[in-house]
Design a protein around this motif. Structure first.
Motif, PDB file in Angstrom:
ATOM      1  N   THR A 168      82.248  10.187  86.830  1.00 18.47           N
ATOM      2  CA  THR A 168      82.452   9.216  85.754  1.00 18.47           C
ATOM      3  C   THR A 168      81.185   8.410  85.492  1.00 18.47           C
ATOM      4  OG1 THR A 168      83.244   7.497  87.269  1.00 18.47           O
ATOM      5  CG2 THR A 168      84.910   8.958  86.311  1.00 18.47           C
ATOM      6  N   LEU A 169      81.230   7.696  84.378  1.00 20.98           N
ATOM      7  CA  LEU A 169      80.168   6.760  84.000  1.00 20.98           C
ATOM      8  C   LEU A 169      80.790   5.386  83.820  1.00 20.98           C
ATOM      9  CD1 LEU A 169      78.567   8.771  81.049  1.00 20.98           C
ATOM     10  CD2 LEU A 169      77.625   8.560  83.339  1.00 20.98           C
ATOM     11  N   ARG A 170      80.057   4.360  84.174  1.00 18.60           N
ATOM     12  CA  ARG A 170      80.465   3.003  83.823  1.00 18.60           C
ATOM     13  C   ARG A 170      79.660   2.652  82.575  1.00 18.60           C
ATOM     14  NH1 ARG A 170      80.591   0.096  88.581  1.00 18.60           N
ATOM     15  NH2 ARG A 170      82.698   0.885  88.761  1.00 18.60           N
ATOM     16  N   VAL A 171      80.378   2.422  81.479  1.00 20.01           N
ATOM     17  CA  VAL A 171      79.770   2.196  80.173  1.00 20.01           C
ATOM     18  C   VAL A 171      80.183   0.823  79.663  1.00 20.01           C
ATOM     19  CG1 VAL A 171      79.670   3.041  77.785  1.00 20.01           C
ATOM     20  CG2 VAL A 171      79.865   4.669  79.666  1.00 20.01           C
ATOM     21  N   THR A 172      79.227   0.088  79.105  1.00 19.67           N
ATOM     22  CA  THR A 172      79.545  -1.193  78.472  1.00 19.67           C
ATOM     23  C   THR A 172      79.788  -0.941  76.995  1.00 19.67           C
ATOM     24  OG1 THR A 172      78.224  -2.460  80.045  1.00 19.67           O
ATOM     25  CG2 THR A 172      78.715  -3.517  77.946  1.00 19.67           C
ATOM     26  N   VAL A 173      81.004  -1.259  76.555  1.00 14.45           N
ATOM     27  CA  VAL A 173      81.409  -1.071  75.164  1.00 14.45           C
ATOM     28  C   VAL A 173      81.568  -2.449  74.545  1.00 14.45           C
ATOM     29  CG1 VAL A 173      83.164  -0.109  73.640  1.00 14.45           C
ATOM     30  CG2 VAL A 173      82.596   1.053  75.782  1.00 14.45           C
ATOM     31  N   SER A 174      81.053  -2.617  73.341  1.00 10.47           N
ATOM     32  CA  SER A 174      81.170  -3.902  72.654  1.00 10.47           C
ATOM     33  C   SER A 174      82.199  -3.775  71.533  1.00 10.47           C
ATOM     34  CB  SER A 174      79.813  -4.309  72.080  1.00 10.47           C
ATOM     35  OG  SER A 174      79.926  -5.549  71.434  1.00 10.47           O
ATOM     36  N   PHE A 175      83.265  -4.554  71.650  1.00  9.13           N
ATOM     37  CA  PHE A 175      84.224  -4.618  70.553  1.00  9.13           C
ATOM     38  C   PHE A 175      84.790  -6.022  70.479  1.00  9.13           C
ATOM     39  CE2 PHE A 175      86.509  -3.047  74.201  1.00  9.13           C
ATOM     40  CZ  PHE A 175      87.739  -3.660  74.187  1.00  9.13           C
ATOM     41  N   PHE A 176      85.049  -6.436  69.253  1.00  9.69           N
ATOM     42  CA  PHE A 176      85.477  -7.806  68.958  1.00  9.69           C
ATOM     43  C   PHE A 176      84.513  -8.836  69.524  1.00  9.69           C
ATOM     44  CE2 PHE A 176      89.638  -5.495  69.253  1.00  9.69           C
ATOM     45  CZ  PHE A 176      89.840  -5.392  67.879  1.00  9.69           C
ATOM     46  N   GLY A 177      83.213  -8.479  69.533  1.00  7.03           N
ATOM     47  CA  GLY A 177      82.184  -9.411  69.968  1.00  7.03           C
ATOM     48  C   GLY A 177      82.073  -9.580  71.471  1.00  7.03           C
ATOM     49  N   GLN A 178      82.792  -8.784  72.231  1.00  5.12           N
ATOM     50  CA  GLN A 178      82.765  -8.902  73.686  1.00  5.12           C
ATOM     51  C   GLN A 178      82.292  -7.596  74.312  1.00  5.12           C
ATOM     52  OE1 GLN A 178      86.180 -11.468  75.180  1.00  5.12           O
ATOM     53  NE2 GLN A 178      84.295 -11.841  75.962  1.00  5.12           N
ATOM     54  N   ASP A 179      81.423  -7.720  75.337  1.00  5.67           N
ATOM     55  CA  ASP A 179      80.998  -6.550  76.106  1.00  5.67           C
ATOM     56  C   ASP A 179      82.023  -6.303  77.200  1.00  5.67           C
ATOM     57  OD1 ASP A 179      78.757  -6.203  74.595  1.00  5.67           O
ATOM     58  OD2 ASP A 179      77.391  -7.171  76.008  1.00  5.67           O
ATOM     59  N   THR A 180      82.534  -5.074  77.221  1.00  7.32           N
ATOM     60  CA  THR A 180      83.565  -4.718  78.189  1.00  7.32           C
ATOM     61  C   THR A 180      83.137  -3.491  78.972  1.00  7.32           C
ATOM     62  OG1 THR A 180      85.245  -5.547  76.662  1.00  7.32           O
ATOM     63  CG2 THR A 180      86.002  -4.125  78.452  1.00  7.32           C
ATOM     64  N   PRO A 181      83.098  -3.572  80.315  1.00  7.89           N
ATOM     65  CA  PRO A 181      82.772  -2.374  81.109  1.00  7.89           C
ATOM     66  C   PRO A 181      83.977  -1.438  81.164  1.00  7.89           C
ATOM     67  CG  PRO A 181      83.124  -4.256  82.547  1.00  7.89           C
ATOM     68  CD  PRO A 181      83.254  -4.756  81.138  1.00  7.89           C
ATOM     69  N   VAL A 182      83.705  -0.147  80.945  1.00 11.09           N
ATOM     70  CA  VAL A 182      84.751   0.863  80.945  1.00 11.09           C
ATOM     71  C   VAL A 182      84.266   2.037  81.787  1.00 11.09           C
ATOM     72  CG1 VAL A 182      86.103   2.408  79.481  1.00 11.09           C
ATOM     73  CG2 VAL A 182      85.404   0.187  78.601  1.00 11.09           C
ATOM     74  N   GLU A 183      85.148   2.603  82.611  1.00  4.56           N
ATOM     75  CA  GLU A 183      84.790   3.789  83.389  1.00  4.56           C
ATOM     76  C   GLU A 183      85.373   5.011  82.685  1.00  4.56           C
ATOM     77  OE1 GLU A 183      85.356   5.353  87.909  1.00  4.56           O
ATOM     78  OE2 GLU A 183      84.888   3.220  87.614  1.00  4.56           O
ATOM     79  N   LEU A 184      84.481   5.970  82.361  1.00  8.53           N
ATOM     80  CA  LEU A 184      84.888   7.139  81.582  1.00  8.53           C
ATOM     81  C   LEU A 184      84.428   8.428  82.249  1.00  8.53           C
ATOM     82  CD1 LEU A 184      83.682   5.735  78.158  1.00  8.53           C
ATOM     83  CD2 LEU A 184      86.063   5.974  78.842  1.00  8.53           C
ATOM     84  N   PRO A 185      85.208   9.513  82.129  1.00  5.90           N
ATOM     85  CA  PRO A 185      84.758  10.808  82.644  1.00  5.90           C
ATOM     86  C   PRO A 185      83.548  11.314  81.850  1.00  5.90           C
ATOM     87  CG  PRO A 185      87.098  10.863  82.053  1.00  5.90           C
ATOM     88  CD  PRO A 185      86.545   9.571  81.578  1.00  5.90           C
ATOM     89  N   PHE A 186      82.684  12.085  82.518  1.00  6.55           N
ATOM     90  CA  PHE A 186      81.495  12.648  81.857  1.00  6.55           C
ATOM     91  C   PHE A 186      81.850  13.373  80.572  1.00  6.55           C
ATOM     92  CE2 PHE A 186      79.516  13.166  86.287  1.00  6.55           C
ATOM     93  CZ  PHE A 186      78.876  11.950  86.199  1.00  6.55           C
ATOM     94  N   LEU A 187      82.948  14.120  80.597  1.00  7.92           N
ATOM     95  CA  LEU A 187      83.315  14.959  79.452  1.00  7.92           C
ATOM     96  C   LEU A 187      83.854  14.161  78.284  1.00  7.92           C
ATOM     97  CD1 LEU A 187      84.896  17.961  81.362  1.00  7.92           C
ATOM     98  CD2 LEU A 187      82.579  17.746  80.479  1.00  7.92           C
ATOM     99  N   SER A 188      84.096  12.867  78.482  1.00  8.14           N
ATOM    100  CA  SER A 188      84.620  12.034  77.392  1.00  8.14           C
ATOM    101  C   SER A 188      83.537  11.390  76.554  1.00  8.14           C
ATOM    102  CB  SER A 188      85.526  10.924  77.956  1.00  8.14           C
ATOM    103  OG  SER A 188      86.669  11.489  78.530  1.00  8.14           O
ATOM    104  N   VAL A 189      82.276  11.588  76.943  1.00  9.02           N
ATOM    105  CA  VAL A 189      81.176  10.961  76.215  1.00  9.02           C
ATOM    106  C   VAL A 189      80.090  11.978  75.914  1.00  9.02           C
ATOM    107  CG1 VAL A 189      81.581   8.682  77.259  1.00  9.02           C
ATOM    108  CG2 VAL A 189      79.943  10.234  78.302  1.00  9.02           C
ATOM    109  N   GLU A 190      79.269  11.638  74.938  1.00  9.19           N
ATOM    110  CA  GLU A 190      78.062  12.447  74.641  1.00  9.19           C
ATOM    111  C   GLU A 190      76.966  11.488  74.237  1.00  9.19           C
ATOM    112  OE1 GLU A 190      79.114  13.578  69.990  1.00  9.19           O
ATOM    113  OE2 GLU A 190      79.416  15.072  71.565  1.00  9.19           O
ATOM    114  N   LYS A 191      75.729  11.909  74.472  1.00 13.51           N
ATOM    115  CA  LYS A 191      74.594  11.041  74.119  1.00 13.51           C
ATOM    116  C   LYS A 191      74.580  10.824  72.612  1.00 13.51           C
ATOM    117  CE  LYS A 191      71.448  11.764  77.888  1.00 13.51           C
ATOM    118  NZ  LYS A 191      70.102  12.144  78.290  1.00 13.51           N
ATOM    119  N   ALA A 192      74.338   9.570  72.226  1.00 14.11           N
ATOM    120  CA  ALA A 192      74.306   9.229  70.799  1.00 14.11           C
ATOM    121  C   ALA A 192      72.979   9.654  70.186  1.00 14.11           C
ATOM    122  CB  ALA A 192      74.523   7.736  70.621  1.00 14.11           C
TER     123      ALA A 192
END
Length: 192
Positions: A168-192
């Motif tokens: 997994t990856l620990r990713v910081t996602v920003s929504f509603f003006g707040q940074d939120t750490p989220v743990e996601l499987p490798f296969l759920s993300v791709e480089k932007a």
């Protein structure tokens, strides 16, 4: 790991390993250029080996694992040689070589190339002592990724940590003006 042209002469005690700076991404080509010059200019009795240290890594790409050989020190190669003005000239003027790594000042203001100890050279050439290949999941801290599925699909975030053992990856996602750490499987993300 590659070796220089074989020589019938015995390597003298005055031969040492030196680190040579090259253009990044052109280490293999520069090493081949140097080996060709050693033969062409008949320096096999002074320059004995040229090596681009490599290691095998397991790389995850699009959900598949591949064994890939990677340069351990991008922009550098190692040369085993007897240092004198002539051998220095052959190496220094090889296409792709930018300079020797030096820490001391030599004669006429020219930096004096610094030799490695035999132990340092062998550690650099052999790489990590582990027999198993290093794993590279294709993500590094600071990478911007796009989330492909799940409740955060279509959001982008920044990788804070790669948790390889858990896949997994620990990713910081920003929504509603707040940074939120989220743990996601490798296969759920791709480089932007």
């Amino acid at each position: 790991m590659t070796t220089a042209p074989s020589s019938t002469s015995v390597i003298p005690n005055t031969a040492h390993w030196y680190v040579v700076h090259t253009y990044s991404g052109r280490e293999d080509r520069t090493c081949q250029n140097l080996k060709q010059r050693i033969i062409t200019m008949d320096f096999e009795d002074q320059i004995f080996d040229a090596v681009v240290p490599k290691q095998t890594v397991v790389q995850m790409t699009d959900g598949e694992t591949k064994h890939v050989e990677k340069t351990m020190y991008p922009g550098y190669l190692l040369v085993h040689m007897v240092m004198n003005d002539d051998s220095w000239y052959v190496v220094r003027n090889t296409p792709g070589v930018t300079n020797f790594i030096s820490v001391e000042e030599g004669v006429e203001g020219r930096a004096k190339p610094t030799p490695l100890t035999d132990d340092e050279a062998q550690r650099m050439i052999q790489g990590p002592s582990s027999d198993s290949p290093q794993v590279n999941f294709g993500f590094e801290r600071g990478d911007v990724v796009m989330i492909k599925d799940g409740p955060f699909a279509e959001f982008s975030g920044t990788v804070d940590e790669v948790l390889g053992q858990r896949g997994t990856l620990r990713v910081t996602v920003s929504f509603f003006g707040q940074d939120t750490p989220v743990e996601l499987p490798f296969l759920s993300v791709e480089k932007a």
